[in-house]
Enzyme design. Structure first.
Site, PDB file in Angstrom:
ATOM      1  N   SER A  48       8.824  -2.781  -4.742  1.00 44.55           N
ATOM      2  CA  SER A  48       7.792  -3.721  -5.193  1.00 44.55           C
ATOM      3  C   SER A  48       8.538  -4.830  -5.931  1.00 44.55           C
ATOM      4  CB  SER A  48       6.833  -2.998  -6.149  1.00 44.55           C
ATOM      5  OG  SER A  48       7.532  -2.624  -7.319  1.00 44.55           O
ATOM      6  N   ASP A  94       8.263  -5.260  -0.673  1.00 45.26           N
ATOM      7  CA  ASP A  94       6.909  -4.824  -0.319  1.00 45.26           C
ATOM      8  C   ASP A  94       5.869  -5.652  -1.091  1.00 45.26           C
ATOM      9  OD1 ASP A  94       5.095  -3.064   0.917  1.00 45.26           O
ATOM     10  OD2 ASP A  94       5.159  -1.642  -0.763  1.00 45.26           O
ATOM     11  N   ASP A 136       2.111 -10.896   1.084  1.00 44.32           N
ATOM     12  CA  ASP A 136       0.772 -10.318   1.120  1.00 44.32           C
ATOM     13  C   ASP A 136      -0.266 -11.367   0.721  1.00 44.32           C
ATOM     14  OD1 ASP A 136      -1.594  -8.983   0.784  1.00 44.32           O
ATOM     15  OD2 ASP A 136      -0.819  -7.452  -0.572  1.00 44.32           O
ATOM     16  N   THR A 146       1.289   8.376   2.458  1.00 50.70           N
ATOM     17  CA  THR A 146       1.188   9.673   1.759  1.00 50.70           C
ATOM     18  C   THR A 146      -0.152  10.348   2.063  1.00 50.70           C
ATOM     19  OG1 THR A 146       2.624   8.897  -0.022  1.00 50.70           O
ATOM     20  CG2 THR A 146       1.180  10.762  -0.546  1.00 50.70           C
TER      21      THR A 146
HETATM   22 ZN   LIG Z   1       1.091  -1.209   0.830  1.00 49.95          ZN
END
Ligand SMILES: [Zn+2]
Length: 280
Positions: free
Chosen positions: A48, A80, A102, A210
């Site tokens: 991140s 990310d 993003d 996950t």
């Molecule tokens: Zn993500």
């Protein structure tokens, strides 16, 4: 060897989805590459923006260079979920080989406009770009999107986005949730089928890996998922292991010995997931 995301997609096409694992602290990094080596898989190490600042962009890049040579593993270093184009440029300049812009919270035209700035900057340096269309639910780096506000990727938006931005990969919202570990996601396989059959030129990315059952994960990979993100499981498992060792630690106990079980657990998770992402 350090490779871009696009290079990994090309090399492993038809063989597997590539696991993209969030490194949360530098301690877990050697174990991640060791795990990939053990099962002869490539690996994407993703951070991140917060983790990149915490560890340091330069330290991350040089550590990845050293470890990829030590373990002879194909590695991509990926940023990310970044909403800040300046941080993305910093990552590219530091040596990241893939970045995600993003813009999923923006309207589609604004998202396209900003993503194009990123693809233009990245392509000069041979760096890959992942974009996002739709909204994946859950929490990521402190940002919370409630499950009700998560929105499936609209296929027409996704096709337009890919056509106009020239991204190498696209994160899609098909029912997975960030930070999910107590239950399993309800995946919209029809939507995945539609998206993957119409976007063969890019790698489709699953976020919130996950929370996906092994059975569903195999189906996702079979239906064309090319990159699978796993973050929560690593964070959660690391905490479980250090909780056990630190709770009985004395001031002079070797810190190394307290961290080793957690590092080993990380290695096991990378091995297990990398095997799961393989096409049989
Ligand atoms: Zn993500």
């Amino acid at each position: 060897m350090i490779k871009s995301l696009k290079q990994l997609f090309e090399e492993y096409d038809g063989k597997r989805a590539i696991g993209s694992f969030n490194v949360h602290c530098l301690e877990m990094l050697p174990a991640m590459l060791e795990g990939a080596k053990e099962v002869d898989a490539p690996i994407i190490i993703q951070t991140s923006p917060g983790t990149a600042e915490y560890i340091g962009f330069d330290l991350l890049v040089s550590s990845i260079e050293t470890l990829s040579e030590r373990f002879e593993v194909d590695v991509c270093l990926h940023m990310d979920h970044c909403k800040d184009i300046e941080i993305i440029k910093k990552a590219i300049d530091a040596g990241y080989t893939s970045v995600m812009y993003d813009g999923s919270s923006l309207d589609i035209d604004e998202n396209i406009k900003n993503t194009k700035i990123v693809t233009a900057y990245a392509s000069v340096k041979g760096v890959s770009v992942e974009g996002e269309v739709g909204t994946i639910g859950g929490a990521e780096d402190g940002m919370v999107v409630s499950e009700e506000n998560a929105m499936y990727t609209h296929p027409d938006d996704a096709y337009k986005f890919v056509r106009e931005t020239g991204v190498d990969a696209i994160a899609v919202a098909i029912g997975t949730v960030h930070g999910q570990y107590k239950s399993k996601a309800n995946i919209n396989f029809e939507l995945l089928e539609e998206l993957s059959s119409n976007m063969k030129e890019v790698g489709i990315v699953l976020h919130g890996g996950t929370g996906v059952s092994d059975q569903d994960m195999r189906r996702c990979v079979k239906q064309g998922m090319k990159k699978v993100n796993v973050g929560t499981e690593l964070n959660k498992s690391y905490i479980e292991e250090v909780n056990k060792t630190f709770s009985t630690a004395k001031p002079l106990t070797s810190l190394r010995k307290l961290l080793l079980p957690a590092n080993n657990r990380i290695k096991d998770i990378v091995m297990e997931k990398s095997k799961l992402f393989q096409l049989l």
